[in-house]
Design a protein around this motif. Structure first.
Motif, short mmCIF file in Angstrom:
data_model
loop_
_atom_site.label_atom_id
_atom_site.label_comp_id
_atom_site.label_asym_id
_atom_site.label_seq_id
_atom_site.Cartn_x
_atom_site.Cartn_y
_atom_site.Cartn_z
N ALA A 141 0.86 -1.18 0.00
CA ALA A 141 0.00 0.00 0.00
C ALA A 141 0.89 1.23 0.00
CB ALA A 141 -0.92 0.00 1.22
N LYS A 142 0.47 2.24 -0.76
CA LYS A 142 1.28 3.45 -0.88
C LYS A 142 0.37 4.65 -1.03
CE LYS A 142 5.10 5.39 -3.62
NZ LYS A 142 5.99 5.13 -4.79
N ALA A 143 0.68 5.72 -0.30
CA ALA A 143 -0.06 6.98 -0.40
C ALA A 143 0.95 8.13 -0.50
CB ALA A 143 -0.97 7.18 0.81
N VAL A 144 0.77 8.98 -1.51
CA VAL A 144 1.70 10.08 -1.76
C VAL A 144 0.92 11.39 -1.86
CG1 VAL A 144 3.48 11.02 -3.29
CG2 VAL A 144 3.26 8.54 -3.01
N CYS A 145 1.34 12.38 -1.09
CA CYS A 145 0.71 13.71 -1.11
C CYS A 145 1.80 14.74 -1.37
CB CYS A 145 0.01 14.01 0.21
SG CYS A 145 -1.36 12.88 0.60
N GLU A 146 1.69 15.45 -2.49
CA GLU A 146 2.64 16.50 -2.84
C GLU A 146 1.95 17.86 -2.79
OE1 GLU A 146 5.58 15.51 -6.10
OE2 GLU A 146 4.00 14.09 -6.58
N ALA A 147 2.69 18.86 -2.38
CA ALA A 147 2.15 20.21 -2.30
C ALA A 147 1.71 20.67 -3.68
CB ALA A 147 3.20 21.16 -1.73
N GLY A 148 0.48 21.13 -3.78
CA GLY A 148 -0.01 21.65 -5.03
C GLY A 148 -0.45 20.61 -6.04
N GLU A 149 -0.37 19.32 -5.68
CA GLU A 149 -0.76 18.24 -6.58
C GLU A 149 -1.87 17.42 -5.95
OE1 GLU A 149 0.45 18.05 -9.53
OE2 GLU A 149 2.09 19.50 -9.33
N ARG A 150 -2.61 16.71 -6.80
CA ARG A 150 -3.65 15.83 -6.28
C ARG A 150 -3.00 14.61 -5.64
NH1 ARG A 150 -8.84 15.17 -5.98
NH2 ARG A 150 -9.83 13.12 -6.09
N PRO A 151 -3.40 14.24 -4.42
CA PRO A 151 -2.82 13.06 -3.76
C PRO A 151 -3.06 11.78 -4.56
CG PRO A 151 -4.02 14.42 -2.20
CD PRO A 151 -4.35 14.95 -3.55
N ARG A 152 -2.20 10.79 -4.30
CA ARG A 152 -2.30 9.51 -5.01
C ARG A 152 -2.32 8.37 -3.98
NH1 ARG A 152 2.12 11.85 -7.24
NH2 ARG A 152 3.48 10.12 -6.65
N ALA A 153 -3.10 7.34 -4.27
CA ALA A 153 -3.17 6.16 -3.41
C ALA A 153 -3.19 4.92 -4.29
CB ALA A 153 -4.41 6.20 -2.52
N GLU A 154 -2.41 3.91 -3.90
CA GLU A 154 -2.39 2.67 -4.67
C GLU A 154 -2.10 1.50 -3.74
OE1 GLU A 154 2.01 2.25 -6.50
OE2 GLU A 154 0.91 4.02 -7.22
N SER A 155 -2.66 0.35 -4.09
CA SER A 155 -2.42 -0.87 -3.32
C SER A 155 -2.45 -2.06 -4.27
CB SER A 155 -3.46 -1.04 -2.21
OG SER A 155 -4.76 -1.09 -2.76
N ASN A 156 -1.72 -3.10 -3.89
CA ASN A 156 -1.61 -4.28 -4.75
C ASN A 156 -1.62 -5.53 -3.90
OD1 ASN A 156 -1.06 -3.19 -7.58
ND2 ASN A 156 0.50 -2.12 -6.38
N VAL A 157 -2.26 -6.56 -4.42
CA VAL A 157 -2.23 -7.89 -3.83
C VAL A 157 -1.71 -8.83 -4.92
CG1 VAL A 157 -3.56 -9.75 -2.78
CG2 VAL A 157 -4.16 -7.37 -2.31
N LEU A 158 -0.51 -9.37 -4.70
CA LEU A 158 0.15 -10.18 -5.73
C LEU A 158 0.20 -11.63 -5.29
CD1 LEU A 158 3.14 -7.75 -6.39
CD2 LEU A 158 0.95 -7.84 -7.59
#
Length: 328
Positions: A141-158
């Motif tokens: 699972a990964k969540a990225v928030c950058e100033a001035g950008e839309r946040p991103r969230a992703e997760s994977n089950v392999l």
């Protein structure tokens, strides 16, 4: 006497001039005006379970977390054991074991990021010593928030997933139910993601558990188990310099609203303005180019020049008039 008067005027002007200039200029605080770091968090496993006991009219809570961190931090512990009173005579109970169990959270004034990763992991419940609740090959699972950008969230089950000993096929973004007669049922939610204006969260697997093993003095186990969760919130600060072709003082961004989180990418190829690093230093230098004190500074300088010029002219005239007076 006139020479003494002129000298007094010059001394007074030179002494009072700097005081006038300094007193006329109001103080301005420069630096990072209100900008703050973002936040981030990650957890490899979290349980919120109630373990019912056969010989007691009460539940024993099983609320534990493995490698739960808040920025800036990281953890890589791969095993978690707990003691439950009244369960298997109080012996340590292994909740999770994994080959890799990593949680990491970072945050600064530009970017915040949470990350969780599990490899070859097995989760067990009290009362089921030989049957695992779930086995996974890898979840992230990964969540990225950058100033001035839309946040991103992703997760994977392999890889394969087994629930209560049964191999299951998970539906992306959906719910899967697993029922085992005489054991119980588990409802799995795969790849849950949430994205808002300044925050994001991602969960690889969330399990709603209801089992009744009737072993080790356990009547039933109910609650929730979370595998690999990451969260973040974007850095935030006052950014009056957003917008416009030069990136300062222009209109807000056209993509649904202004971008108050750190910096801006103005239309027309203008310069990106950031609140940190060299960008912030450049912005502070630009602030010193002018202020409300400028007219006072100019007036004070003109006063000094006028007094000095008048004194010089007066002294020259006195020197020119002295010989003529002696000859008369």
């Amino acid at each position: 006497m006139p020479r003494r008067l002129a000298a007094t005027v010059v001394a007074t002007a030179l002494t009072a001039g700097p005081a006038v200039l300094l007193g006329a200029a109001p103080a301005h605080a420069t630096g990072d005006h209100g900008s703050t770091r973002g936040t981030a968090g990650a957890v490899v496993l979290r349980t919120g379970l109630n373990v019912g006991l056969l010989d007691k009219a009460a539940d024993v809570p099983l609320n534990v977390a493995l490698n739960e961190v808040r920025a800036p931090a990281s953890a890589e512990k791969t095993a978690l054991s707990v003691d439950l009173d009244g369960v298997d005579k109080g012996k340590p109970f292994s909740v999770l074991r994994a080959d890799v169990a990593t949680a990491r959270a970072t945050a600064d004034r530009r970017t915040s990021e949470g990350y969780a990763n599990l490899v070859h992991a097995t989760v067990r419940l009290p009362g089921l010593p030989l049957l695992s609740l779930i086995e996974v090959q890898q979840v992230t699972a990964k969540a990225v928030c950058e100033a001035g950008e839309r946040p991103r969230a992703e997760s994977n089950v392999l890889g394969d997933v087994r629930v209560l000993g049964k191999k299951v096929t998970l539906t992306a973004g959906g719910t899967t139910e697993v029922k085992v007669p005489g054991v119980g049922e588990v409802r799995l939610d795969l790849s849950k993601k949430s994205v808002a204006d300044r925050s994001a969260a991602a969960t690889a697997l969330e399990l709603n558990v209801s089992v009744d093993p009737l072993k080790l003095n356990v009547a039933d186990v109910r609650g929730k188990v979370t595998l690999a969760r990451a969260t973040c919130t974007a850095p935030h600060g006052k950014t009056p310099e957003q917008g416009g072709s030069g990136g300062i003082g222009g209109p807000s961004q056209p993509d649904g609203g202004s971008k108050p989180d750190g910096g801006s990418k103005p239309a027309g190829g203008g310069t990106e303005v950031n609140r940190t690093g060299s960008g912030a230093d450049s912005h502070n230098l630009a602030e010193t180019g002018g202020s409300s004190a400028t007219p006072y500074l100019a007036g004070g300088a003109a006063l000094l020049l006028a007094v000095g010029a008048g004194t010089t002219v007066y002294a020259r005239r006195r020197r020119a008039a002295a010989p003529q007076g002696g000859r008369g």
